[in-house]
Design a protein around this motif. Structure first.
Motif, PDB file in Angstrom:
ATOM      1  N   TYR A 247       0.125   5.226  -0.084  1.00 38.50           N
ATOM      2  CA  TYR A 247      -0.944   6.225  -0.027  1.00 38.50           C
ATOM      3  C   TYR A 247      -0.704   7.315  -1.070  1.00 38.50           C
ATOM      4  CZ  TYR A 247      -2.941   4.198   4.223  1.00 38.50           C
ATOM      5  OH  TYR A 247      -3.550   3.361   5.108  1.00 38.50           O
ATOM      6  N   ALA A 248      -1.756   8.087  -1.326  1.00 36.22           N
ATOM      7  CA  ALA A 248      -1.692   9.145  -2.341  1.00 36.22           C
ATOM      8  C   ALA A 248      -0.546  10.127  -2.073  1.00 36.22           C
ATOM      9  CB  ALA A 248      -3.030   9.881  -2.395  1.00 36.22           C
ATOM     10  N   ASN A 249      -0.207  10.310  -0.797  1.00 35.19           N
ATOM     11  CA  ASN A 249       0.865  11.255  -0.457  1.00 35.19           C
ATOM     12  C   ASN A 249       2.258  10.641  -0.590  1.00 35.19           C
ATOM     13  OD1 ASN A 249       0.870   9.504   1.688  1.00 35.19           O
ATOM     14  ND2 ASN A 249       0.610  11.059   3.275  1.00 35.19           N
TER      15      ASN A 249
ATOM     16  N   LYS B  34       0.842  -1.197   0.000  1.00 36.27           N
ATOM     17  CA  LYS B  34       0.000   0.000   0.000  1.00 36.27           C
ATOM     18  C   LYS B  34       0.871   1.239   0.000  1.00 36.27           C
ATOM     19  CE  LYS B  34      -3.418   2.908   0.399  1.00 36.27           C
ATOM     20  NZ  LYS B  34      -4.381   3.118  -0.717  1.00 36.27           N
TER      21      LYS B  34
HETATM   22  P1  ADP Z   1      -5.664   7.175  -0.295  1.00 30.84           P
HETATM   23  O1  ADP Z   1      -6.580   7.876  -1.254  1.00 30.84           O
HETATM   24  O2  ADP Z   1      -4.201   7.235  -0.700  1.00 30.84           O
HETATM   25  O3  ADP Z   1      -6.073   5.786   0.077  1.00 30.84           O
HETATM   26  P2  ADP Z   1      -6.946   8.359   2.011  1.00 30.84           P
HETATM   27  O4  ADP Z   1      -8.126   8.746   1.190  1.00 30.84           O
HETATM   28  O5  ADP Z   1      -7.104   7.275   3.021  1.00 30.84           O
HETATM   29  O6  ADP Z   1      -5.679   8.037   1.079  1.00 30.84           O
HETATM   30  O7  ADP Z   1      -6.405   9.653   2.776  1.00 30.84           O
HETATM   31  C1  ADP Z   1      -6.362  10.930   2.149  1.00 30.84           C
HETATM   32  C2  ADP Z   1      -5.309  11.801   2.789  1.00 30.84           C
HETATM   33  O8  ADP Z   1      -5.503  11.921   4.208  1.00 30.84           O
HETATM   34  C3  ADP Z   1      -3.912  11.247   2.665  1.00 30.84           C
HETATM   35  O9  ADP Z   1      -3.322  11.500   1.425  1.00 30.84           O
HETATM   36  C4  ADP Z   1      -3.205  11.953   3.822  1.00 30.84           C
HETATM   37  O10 ADP Z   1      -2.743  13.227   3.425  1.00 30.84           O
HETATM   38  C5  ADP Z   1      -4.252  12.133   4.881  1.00 30.84           C
HETATM   39  N1  ADP Z   1      -4.095  11.163   6.010  1.00 30.84           N
HETATM   40  C6  ADP Z   1      -5.110  10.463   6.591  1.00 30.84           C
HETATM   41  N2  ADP Z   1      -4.676   9.679   7.579  1.00 30.84           N
HETATM   42  C7  ADP Z   1      -3.325   9.881   7.673  1.00 30.84           C
HETATM   43  C8  ADP Z   1      -2.302   9.351   8.515  1.00 30.84           C
HETATM   44  N3  ADP Z   1      -2.544   8.457   9.486  1.00 30.84           N
HETATM   45  N4  ADP Z   1      -1.041   9.774   8.314  1.00 30.84           N
HETATM   46  C9  ADP Z   1      -0.781  10.668   7.360  1.00 30.84           C
HETATM   47  N5  ADP Z   1      -1.703  11.217   6.549  1.00 30.84           N
HETATM   48  C10 ADP Z   1      -2.973  10.811   6.680  1.00 30.84           C
END
Ligand code: ADP
Ligand code: ADP
Length: 226
Positions: free
Chosen positions: A13-15, A11
Motif C-alpha cells: 500500500y501507499a503507506n 501488494k
Molecule cells: P493505495 O492507494 O495504496 O491502494 P488506498 O487508496 O486503498 O491505498 O488507501 C489510502 C489510505 O487509506 C492508505 O494509504 C491508508 O493510510 C489508509 N487505509 C485504508 N484502509 C486501511 C487499513 N485497513 N489499514 C491501514 N490503513 C488503511
C-alpha cells in the motif's frame, strides 16, 4: 484451466504496508475453497485484487485463465463478490436490488427478472421480494447479498467472511445455502477466521498469515495434522 491461479501476487500500500508478499495458490473448478487467516493477514487485500477494487503491485491472478490485471473487465464478469458489509439500499426492494445488479452486466431485463425470481426463491427470500429490504431479518439480508452476487451467474463466487458477526443458527443456515450454490456447479471461495466454518464447508484450504501462504492443502489433511 484452474478456476483461480494466483502467482506471486504482491501488494504494497501507499503507506508502505506489505499486505501480500508473493502469494501463490490455485483453486480447481467446482472446488469449495477456504482462505483462512487472522485479522490483518491479507485476505481482504487478496479479494480486493481479484474483484478489481485494489491494484496489485506485482504478480498476477487468473480467473479461468483471464488475468485480473490485464483483462480486468473480462475477469470481473466471471466473478461474483459478496462483501462483508451489507451495502444495498435498505429502502429498495430485494427484487429491484437484484434486477438492477443484472443491469450493470448488460443482462436483458426479461432475463434479469427471471433470474431474480430464481435466486430469491433459492435463498428463500421470495416472500419479502417486494417489500423494502429493511423489513428482512439479519440472516435474510445476508442471503440477499448472495442472491445479488448470483445475478451475473458468476463461475467463481467469492464471499468475504459471509457469516461474520451472525449467530450460530443463522451461520448454519447460510452454510446450507452456500453449499447449495457450490453443489449446483459454482466454484466457491470464502474467507473466514473460523476454522469450524472452513471445516464444515470446504474441501481445500489455504492459510494466510502476514501476507504469506503458510499452508495450502485439503481440509482432510489439515485436520489429520491438528
Ligand atoms: P493505495 O492507494 O495504496 O491502494 P488506498 O487508496 O486503498 O491505498 O488507501 C489510502 C489510505 O487509506 C492508505 O494509504 C491508508 O493510510 C489508509 N487505509 C485504508 N484502509 C486501511 C487499513 N485497513 N489499514 C491501514 N490503513 C488503511
Ligand atoms: P485481512 O482481510 O486478512 O484482515 P487486510 O488485507 O485487510 O487483511 O490487511 C492486510 C494488511 O494491509 C494489514 O496490515 C492492513 O492494515 C493493511 N491494509 C489494508 N488495507 C490498507 C490500505 N488501504 N492502506 C494501507 N494499508 C492497508
Amino acid at each position: 484451466t484452474p478456476a483461480l491461479d494466483v502467482v506471486e501476487l504482491k501488494k504494497t500500500y501507499a503507506n508502505g504496508v506489505e499486505a501480500l508478499k508473493g502469494v501463490s495458490l490455485s483453486v480447481q473448478p467446482g472446488d469449495f475453497f477456504a482462505l483462512l487467516g487472522p485479522n490483518g493477514a491479507g485476505k481482504s487485500t487478496l479479494i480486493g485484487i481479484l474483484s478489481s477494487l485494489v491494484n496489485a503491485t506485482g504478480g498476477d491472478a487468473r480467473v479461468f485463465g483471464v488475468s485480473v490485471r490485464t483483462q480486468r473487465s473480462a475477469a470481473m464478469r466471471l466473478i461474483g463478490l459478496v462483501p462483508q458489509e451489507l451495502n444495498f439500499n435498505m429502502f429498495e426492494k430485494p427484487f429491484d436490488i437484484c434486477v438492477n445488479q443484472a443491469g450493470f452486466y448488460g443482462i436483458p431485463r426479461a432475463v434479469a427478472c427471471e433470474r431474480a425470481e430464481k435466486y430469491l426463491k433459492q435463498l428463500v427470500l421470495w416472500d419479502k421480494a417486494f417489500e423494502p429490504a429493511r423489513a428482512m431479518s439479519g440472516g435474510m439480508k445476508r442471503r440477499l447479498m448472495i442472491a445479488r452476487a448470483m445475478m451475473s451467474e458468476p463461475k467463481l463466487l467469492i464471499l468475504d467472511e459471509p457469516t461474520a458477526g451472525v449467530d450460530i443458527e443463522i451461520r448454519r443456515s447460510m452454510w446450507k445455502f452456500i453449499s447449495g450454490i457450490n453443489a449446483a456447479g459454482t466454484t466457491v471461495i470464502l474467507t473466514t477466521h473460523y476454522l469450524e466454518e472452513a471445516e464444515q464447508l470446504c474441501r481445500n484450504i489455504a492459510i494466510i498469515d502476514r501476507g504469506r501462504i503458510i499452508e495450502n492443502t485439503s481440509m482432510k489433511q489439515l485436520l489429520s495434522k491438528l
